[in-house]
Design an enzyme around this catalytic site. Structure first.
Site, PDB file in Angstrom:
ATOM      1  N   GLU A 329       0.833  -1.219   0.000  1.00 28.13           N
ATOM      2  CA  GLU A 329       0.000   0.000   0.000  1.00 28.13           C
ATOM      3  C   GLU A 329       0.864   1.264   0.000  1.00 28.13           C
ATOM      4  O   GLU A 329       0.570   2.233  -0.702  1.00 28.13           O
ATOM      5  CB  GLU A 329      -0.944   0.006   1.217  1.00 28.13           C
ATOM      6  CG  GLU A 329      -2.034  -1.042   1.185  1.00 28.13           C
ATOM      7  CD  GLU A 329      -2.962  -0.930  -0.016  1.00 28.13           C
ATOM      8  OE1 GLU A 329      -3.199   0.186  -0.494  1.00 28.13           O
ATOM      9  OE2 GLU A 329      -3.436  -1.978  -0.495  1.00 28.13           O
ATOM     10  N   GLU A 408      -0.407  -2.111  -9.574  1.00 28.41           N
ATOM     11  CA  GLU A 408      -0.377  -3.189  -8.577  1.00 28.41           C
ATOM     12  C   GLU A 408       0.932  -3.976  -8.654  1.00 28.41           C
ATOM     13  O   GLU A 408       1.533  -4.288  -7.627  1.00 28.41           O
ATOM     14  CB  GLU A 408      -1.574  -4.129  -8.763  1.00 28.41           C
ATOM     15  CG  GLU A 408      -2.923  -3.516  -8.419  1.00 28.41           C
ATOM     16  CD  GLU A 408      -3.003  -2.998  -6.999  1.00 28.41           C
ATOM     17  OE1 GLU A 408      -2.502  -3.685  -6.086  1.00 28.41           O
ATOM     18  OE2 GLU A 408      -3.566  -1.909  -6.793  1.00 28.41           O
TER      19      GLU A 408
END
Length: 468
Positions: A329, A408
């Protein structure tokens, strides 16, 4: 060939507004049929892949594989029927003149309250209230079925009926408290903005979105879930150390009690400049999840509502795995993904407002949807943003999905650089298992829909570093 020529002539003879209306309807059904075709391909994967593929042997046991297969199959079937209903409902509303009918009804209601046709903003707010109420009521049976049949059957739902309705009413009220004032100000800005109103409207929506992002976790989210600071201890120290090592300006770490609603897990960060906070769902944390504990005495009513039921014990992640998930994250922040997404979103917003300014004067757009005598600004926004821009929105959505997958992979690679490859590898497997994600997908469905790369691809990218 003759039939096509006559169809072309017939199309050319149609008035402009009829051609606009038919194009909108045809495009909407074309998108629906494309989505239905993709979902059909994916359902075929769920039906036929009944054994754990060889490459997944080390990752998933056959019991979990079968559970996730049946869960995703149920979800896909539900999605098919809810999507079909939604498409048919939208078509009937358009064909039967539902939008002008609701606009006239709003005029009658605001007229009775002493606001004549000159009070367009008041009429617009009544229209919005009625439209969102209609949407909430027609969507309710689907939401109930999804929560209390599908999620319940597969062990994810933690709500009682009372909690669900309380939540739904609260959501509706909070939405209106934000939507109505923001819309009225936007309509006022468009009315008084002159030739360059689109610049002021865009700036206004930019400010609103930044304010909402800032206040969401502090003031809006706590209306629905309990946020508590992560207790002092090893995990908190490790999170602070990791944040410091990459210059992430962390001010607070919260645990949100997501387990009273669902046993799905998540983590995110928010805040601007030097005031960043991290939020961890308790379902992500092995040590803090209420799902892994006995109910404490003296819970409040809401918790009694949700904790009186038997729970599925969920695995959650160990501290090292939680850190690896956070490393991913924080990679989004460090690599500028958050800022890039905001810039893309605002460039798109500006372009849409500019095109809206170009198109808002076209009376045939309003006539296409049954507005022959009036051109209300709110209806113009709805027609142009929702219907006229829909082809553009589909293309943009696909491009953003592709970009998201790229981001990602980059965030995974960042976590790998922090030395978290091994823990992220095991965390991804655990989260996939806890959330009953199905690791096999049809390639077109995956390419069109998955904002995150398929599990196997992510694990493969992490594998080399893990073996090193």
């Amino acid at each position: 060939r003759g039939t096509m020529a006559s169809a072309g002539e017939l199309w050319a003879e149609l008035p402009t507004e009829k051609r606009i209306f038919c194009s909108v309807l045809l495009f909407s059904w074309a998108v629906y049929l494309w989505e239905a075709f993709l979902a059909h391909r994916q359902r075929r994967v769920y039906r036929t892949t009944t054994h754990v593929p060889r490459e997944l042997g080390q990752i998933m046991d056959s019991e979990t594989f079968e559970k996730s297969r049946l869960y995703q199959l149920d979800k896909s079937t539900f999605s098919f029927w809810s999507g079909l209903y939604s498409e048919v409902e939208g078509t009937i509303i358009l064909l039967c003149g539902g939008i002008p009918f609701l606009w006239n009804l709003s005029g009658q209601i605001s007229g009775r309250a002493g606001f004549g046709p000159e009070y367009e903003i008041v009429q617009s707010l009544v229209f919005l209230l009625l439209a969102t109420f209609f949407s909430a009521v027609t969507g309710l049976p689907w939401s109930l079925y999804n929560t209390f049949v599908i999620e319940e059957k597969h062990g994810f739902n933690q709500q009682t009926l009372g909690f669900f309705f309380k939540d739904a009413i609260k959501k509706f009220i909070v939405t209106q408290c934000i939507l109505l004032p923001v819309t009225s100000l936007l309509l006022y800005i468009i009315k008084i903005g002159g030739d360059y109103f689109f610049i002021y409207a865009w700036l206004f929506t930019l400010v609103v979105s930044l304010v909402l992002v800032t206040i969401y976790a502090d003031y809006i989210a706590p209306l629905f879930d309990k946020f508590i600071p992560l207790p002092e201890g090893e995990l908190k120290q490790q999170i602070e150390t990791m944040a410091k090592s990459i210059d992430f300006p962390l001010t607070k770490v919260y645990v949100v009690e997501g387990s009273k609603r669902s046993s799905h897990s998540n983590a995110y960060f928010y805040g601007f400049f030097k005031n960043k906070r991290i939020v961890l769902f308790d379902t992500l944390l092995e040590d803090y999840s209420a799902l892994n504990k006995e109910p404490a005495e003296g819970e409040d009513d809401e918790n009694e509502e949700t904790k009186s039921k038997p729970k599925n014990k969920k695995q959650g992640c160990k501290n090292e795995e939680v850190l690896a998930v956070l490393g991913h994250e924080l990679g989004h922040w460090k690599l500028g993904h958050t800022v890039k997404n905001i810039i893309i979103s605002q460039m798109n917003s500006f372009l849409c407002f500019f095109l809206f300014a170009v198109l808002i004067g076209r009376k045939e757009l309003f006539a296409a949807f049954g507005f022959y005598d009036t051109q209300p600004t709110l209806i113009g926004l709805m027609i142009i943003f929702q219907f006229i821009f829909s082809p553009y929105n589909e293309v943009l959505s696909f491009c953003l999905t592709v970009l998201s997958r790229r981001f990602e992979f980059q965030a995974d690679a960042f976590a790998k650089e922090l030395g978290k490859a091994k823990d992220l590898y095991s965390a991804l497997i655990k989260l996939n298992k806890d959330n009953l994600g199905f690791p096999v997908s049809d390639w077109i469905f995956s390419m069109w829909h998955y904002s995150h790369p398929p599990l196997l691809e992510r694990l493969q990218a992490l594998k080399d570093a893990k073996q090193d």
